[in-house]
Write an enzyme that holds these catalytic residues in place. Structure first.
Site, short mmCIF file in Angstrom:
data_model
loop_
_atom_site.label_atom_id
_atom_site.label_comp_id
_atom_site.label_asym_id
_atom_site.label_seq_id
_atom_site.Cartn_x
_atom_site.Cartn_y
_atom_site.Cartn_z
N GLU A 70 -31.07 134.23 61.62
CA GLU A 70 -32.41 134.68 61.95
C GLU A 70 -32.75 135.87 61.09
O GLU A 70 -32.07 136.89 61.14
CB GLU A 70 -32.47 135.14 63.41
CG GLU A 70 -32.69 134.03 64.39
CD GLU A 70 -32.69 134.58 65.80
OE1 GLU A 70 -33.43 135.55 66.07
OE2 GLU A 70 -31.91 134.07 66.60
N ASP B 6 -37.89 144.60 71.45
CA ASP B 6 -36.64 145.06 70.87
C ASP B 6 -36.19 146.42 71.38
O ASP B 6 -37.00 147.32 71.58
CB ASP B 6 -36.76 145.11 69.34
CG ASP B 6 -36.75 143.72 68.74
OD1 ASP B 6 -35.77 142.99 69.00
OD2 ASP B 6 -37.71 143.35 68.04
#
Ligand SMILES: Cc1ncc(COP(=O)(O)O)c(C=O)c1O
Lengths: 256, 405
Positions: free
Chosen positions: A46, A57
Site C-alpha cells: 500500500e 491516521d
C-alpha cells in the site's frame, strides 16, 4: 505488475501487505522501499499518499506524512516515481489517500494516472458508501479501478453484505475501533469480532489492518482472514533502522 | 404519537435547506470513515424528530430563558448609527450566559445527547467559547466533558481555558499542524473514532451531515427573536441588512436562518483577512479557497494545488479556520450572501470603537463583523442588524497589548 485479485488465488500462505508513506524517509525512497519490499517477499504494497490532515491516521502516519510533505512530495511526483518501476515491479500496489487529494487533482486525471501506473486498487478511507454509489462507482468502473471498503466492529451485517457485493480486490477489516497505529496485542473482543466476520463466509477476501505490528499479531489476524496489513510498525522501523534493513523487518513478521 | 409523526414529516423546505444526503447545492454530505458511520447515522435518523418534539422544545426553550437569559436584547446603537449614518441594531448574543451565541447550540445538543443516552461528551474549540459553553452544559447535566483545543489557542485564550477547567472539563491540547481550530477538530474526530460511545458536540455549522443542519437549527433562535424584536422596534420584521462574522459560520447561520428565503434582506458574512487577503496570512476562505473536503464536509477550503490544506491565520482564534460550513459555501456560490472580510487591524479598531462609543467590549471574532461598516455605502434609513456574537473578556490581553502599541 500483477493484479491484486490474483494474489489471493495463488498464495497458499498468509498474505502480507505493507503500508508505507510515499516520499518517506526521503523524497526519493519511494522506489527503493517498494523494491526492497518486493525482494523481501511482501505480497502487496500500500502506497500512502501523504496528506496534511489524515483523519483516520494516528501519530506515526501523521508524522511520516508531514515529513514526506516537507520533503516536497506531491501527487505528480508520486505518479512519476511509480511510473519508473512500472515494468520492473511485479508486486501489486494499492494507493491509499484521502478523497480531497483526488478531488483537487481532478477525478478523471487521477484515475487515468492510477491506471497508467499499472495500479487497479485504491483505498480512500473518507469515501463513504453512499458517495461511492452516487458519484464514484461509475467513474471507477470506467477506469477499471477497484475501491476498497472498510468494515469495523460496528458495521452492521446488512452493510457488510453490501460491501461484499461491491468489493472486487479485498475488504479492509479494521481490527478495532481505532485510527492507525501499532498496538501490541489482539484482545479477546477483537477475536470475537474476527470470528463473527469470518463465519459470515463473505465472497470477498478479508484483510485485517490497523494495529497489526509483529509476527504474533500478524499470525493471529491471519487465522481469521486471508491476510493482514502492517503500517505504523513498519514506518517506525524505517525511522529507526532505515531502508537497508527492510528484509529484517519482513522476515521477523513471517518467521518470528 | 400523532405529534411525533407530524414532527417527523415536517422536514424544512426551502432553497437553503439540505437535501436528504445533507447537500446544500454541491456542498455538504458526510465524508466520514466507516468507523464513524454508526454514530453519524444514529444522529441523522433522530435529530429532526428530537428537535421538533414537544418535550425537547419545552426543555430547550426553558433552559434558554432561565439558564441562558434569552431572549437576547436587540439594542439600537444610537451613537454607532449616528457615526455611520444608518439605523444600526446589535443582537446582543454577548449577553448570553457564558458570553457568546455558542451556548444556544450546546444547550440543544446536550439535550439531544441525553435523548440518545450518551454520557460522555467531546468538543473542539477555537476561541474557547464553544469549549466553555460545552463544559457549562456538561456541568449542568453532570456529564463527562473533554475539550480539544489547539496549543496556540490555549495560550491566546487563556481565560477560557481556566473557565473550562473550573467547570470540570478536561482540556486536551492539539499539537499538530497550525495548533489551532482545524487541528483541535482533527483531534476531536480521531478521539471520536476511537471512542464511538462518546457524543461529539460540534461547535459550528461544520462537519459531516447532519451536524451543519442541526447546529443551524439550534442557532436559528437568533433570527427567530430578531423577527419579533424588529417588528416591535421598527414595525417591520425584516431589516435591510444583517451582518455576522464567519469562522465555521454558526452565529451567521443563526442570524440569517429565518431570512434566507427572503431575498429582500441583504445578508453579509464577514471573514477574517488576517494580515490581508493576499498576504499569505489569512483566513478569508471564500476568497482563497476552492471546493474541497474538510472535517467530513464538502465545502470551500483553503488548499494548495494538490488538495493539501493550507494553514490559515487570524488574530481571532474563532475565525482561524481554513474552511466554512457547507451552507455558507452555498450562500456564497449562489450569491445569496455577500462575503466581505476584515483584517486583524480593522477588527481591533472596530473593537475599540464599539467599546468607546457604545460601552460594549466585543469578542475579537465579533469585531470583524463591526469592521465592515466603514467599507459600506449606507443609507440613513437603512436598518442593519449586526449579530454581536460574543463579548471580549477573553481577548483582553490582546486588546491591552494593542492599546500599548
Ligand atoms: C464570539 C464568537 N463569535 C464567532 C465565532 C465564530 O464561530 P461561528 O462562525 O461558528 O459563529 C466564535 C468562535 O469561537 C466566537 O467565540
Amino acid at each position: 505488475m500483477n493484479s491484486i485479485k490474483n494474489i489471493f488465488q495463488t498464495k497458499n500462505r498468509e498474505v502480507l501487505s505493507i503500508y508505507f508513506t510515499a516520499g518517506f524517509p526521503n523524497l526519493e525512497d519511494t522506489k527503493t522501499v517498494i523494491e526492497e519490499l518486493e525482494k523481501a517477499g511482501v505480497d502487496f504494497i500500500e502506497v500512502g499518499l501523504p496528506y496534511s490532515d489524515p483523519l483516520a491516521d494516528g501519530p506515526t502516519i501523521q508524522n511520516s506524512s508531514q515529513k514526506a510533505l516537507q520533503n516536497g512530495i506531491n501527487l505528480d511526483i508520486v505518479f512519476e516515481q511509480l511510473m519508473t518501476i512500472k515494468n520492473s515491479n511485479k508486486t501489486p500496489l494499492v494507493l491509499m489517500g484521502y478523497l480531497n487529494q483526488m478531488l483537487k487533482y481532478g477525478e478523471d486525471k487521477f484515475c487515468q494516472k492510477v491506471v497508467d501506473c499499472g495500479i487497479d486498487t485504491v483505498i480512500l478511507p473518507d469515501l463513504p458508501m453512499v458517495e461511492y454509489e452516487n458519484h464514484y462507482r461509475h467513474l471507477f468502473e470506467k477506469y477499471g479501478i477497484n475501491n476498497v471498503f472498510l468494515i469495523t466492529p460496528q458495521t452492521t451485517e446488512d452493510r457488510i453484505r453490501k460491501i461484499d457485493s461491491y468489493s472486487k480486490s479485498f475488504i479492509y477489516m479494521v481490527a478495532s475501533s481505532s485510527i492507525t497505529g501499532a498496538k501490541g496485542e489482539i484482545s479477546q473482543q477483537q477475536i470475537d469480532y474476527f470470528q463473527r466476520i469470518k463465519s459470515m463466509n463473505l465472497k470477498g477476501n478479508l484483510v485485517i489492518g490497523f494495529g497489526i505490528s509483529d509476527h504474533k499479531t500478524f499470525s493471529k489476524a491471519c487465522e481469521y482472514a486471508n491476510g493482514a496489513i502492517i503500517g505504523s510498525a513498519f514506518i517506525n522501523f524505517l525511522e529507526e533502522k532505515g531502508i537497508d534493513k527492510i528484509y529484517e523487518f519482513i522476515s521477523s513478521i513471517r518467521n518470528n | 404519537m400523532l405529534l411525533a409523526m407530524t414532527a417527523k414529516n415536517k422536514k424544512m423546505k426551502g432553497k437553503f435547506q439540505p437535501d436528504k444526503n445533507g447537500y446544500f447545492g454541491q456542498f455538504g454530505g458526510a465524508f466520514i470513515p466507516e468507523l464513524l458511520y454508526p454514530n453519524v447515522k444514529e444522529l441523522e435518523d433522530n435529530y429532526i424528530q428530537i428537535i421538533e418534539s414537544e418535550e425537547f422544545q419545552k426543555e430547550y426553550k426553558s433552559l434558554l430563558k432561565d439558564f441562558v437569559g434569552r431572549p437576547s436584547p436587540l439594542y439600537f446603537a444610537k451613537r454607532l448609527s449616528e457615526k455611520y449614518g444608518a439605523q444600526i441594531y446589535l443582537k446582543r448574543e454577548d449577553l448570553n450566559h457564558t458570553g457568546a451565541h455558542k451556548i444556544n447550540n450546546t444547550i440543544g445538543q446536550i439535550l439531544i445527547a441525553q435523548k440518545l443516552g450518551k454520557t460522555k461528551i467531546i468538543a473542539e474549540t477555537g476561541a474557547g467559547q464553544h469549549g466553555v459553553a460545552t463544559a457549562t452544559v456538561c456541568a449542568l447535566m453532570g456529564l463527562e466533558c473533554t475539550v480539544f483545543m489547539g496549543e496556540k489557542d490555549i495560550v491566546r485564550q487563556a481565560p477560557n481555558v481556566a473557565r473550562m477547567k473550573m467547570l470540570g472539563a478536561k482540556v486536551v491540547p492539539a499539537t499538530s499542524g497550525s495548533k489551532t481550530l482545524k487541528d483541535a477538530t482533527n483531534e476531536a474526530i480521531r478521539y471520536w473514532i476511537q471512542h464511538p460511545e462518546t457524543f461529539y458536540l460540534i461547535g459550528s455549522v461544520v462537519g459531516p451531515h447532519p451536524h451543519p443542519d442541526m447546529v443551524a437549527r439550534l442557532q436559528a433562535v437568533i433570527s427567530e427573536e430578531m423577527k419579533w424584536q424588529l417588528k416591535e422596534k421598527t414595525g417591520n420584521e425584516n431589516p435591510d441588512t444583517i451582518i455576522a462574522c464567519v469562522g465555521g459560520g454558526s452565529n451567521a447561520a443563526g442570524a440569517f436562518y429565518h431570512y434566507m428565503d427572503d431575498e429582500e434582506v441583504e445578508l453579509i458574512a464577514v471573514e477574517a483577512a488576517g494580515l490581508g487577503v493576499n498576504s499569505g496570512e489569512s483566513a478569508a476562505t471564500s476568497q482563497l479557497g476552492q471546493v474541497g473536503i474538510i472535517h467530513g464536509s464538502k465545502t470551500i477550503l483553503m488548499q494548495d494545488e494538490y488538495g493539501q490544506i493550507v494553514e490559515p491565520y487570524s488574530i481571532s482564534a474563532g475565525l482561524d479556520y481554513p474552511g466554512v460550513g457547507p451552507l455558507h459555501a452555498f450562500l456564497f456560490e449562489s450569491g445569496r450572501a455577500k462575503f466581505m472580510n476584515a483584517t486583524d487591524k480593522e477588527a481591533l479598531d472596530a473593537a475599540f470603537e464599539l467599546t468607546k462609543i457604545e460601552g460594549i467590549i466585543p469578542a475579537l471574532e465579533t469585531a470583524h463583523a463591526l469592521a465592515v461598516l466603514p467599507k459600506m455605502t449606507l443609507r440613513k434609513d437603512q436598518v442593519i442588524v449586526i449579530n454581536l456574537s460574543g463579548r471580549g473578556d477573553k481577548d483582553l490581553e490582546t486588546f491591552i497589548k494593542h492599546l500599548e502599541e
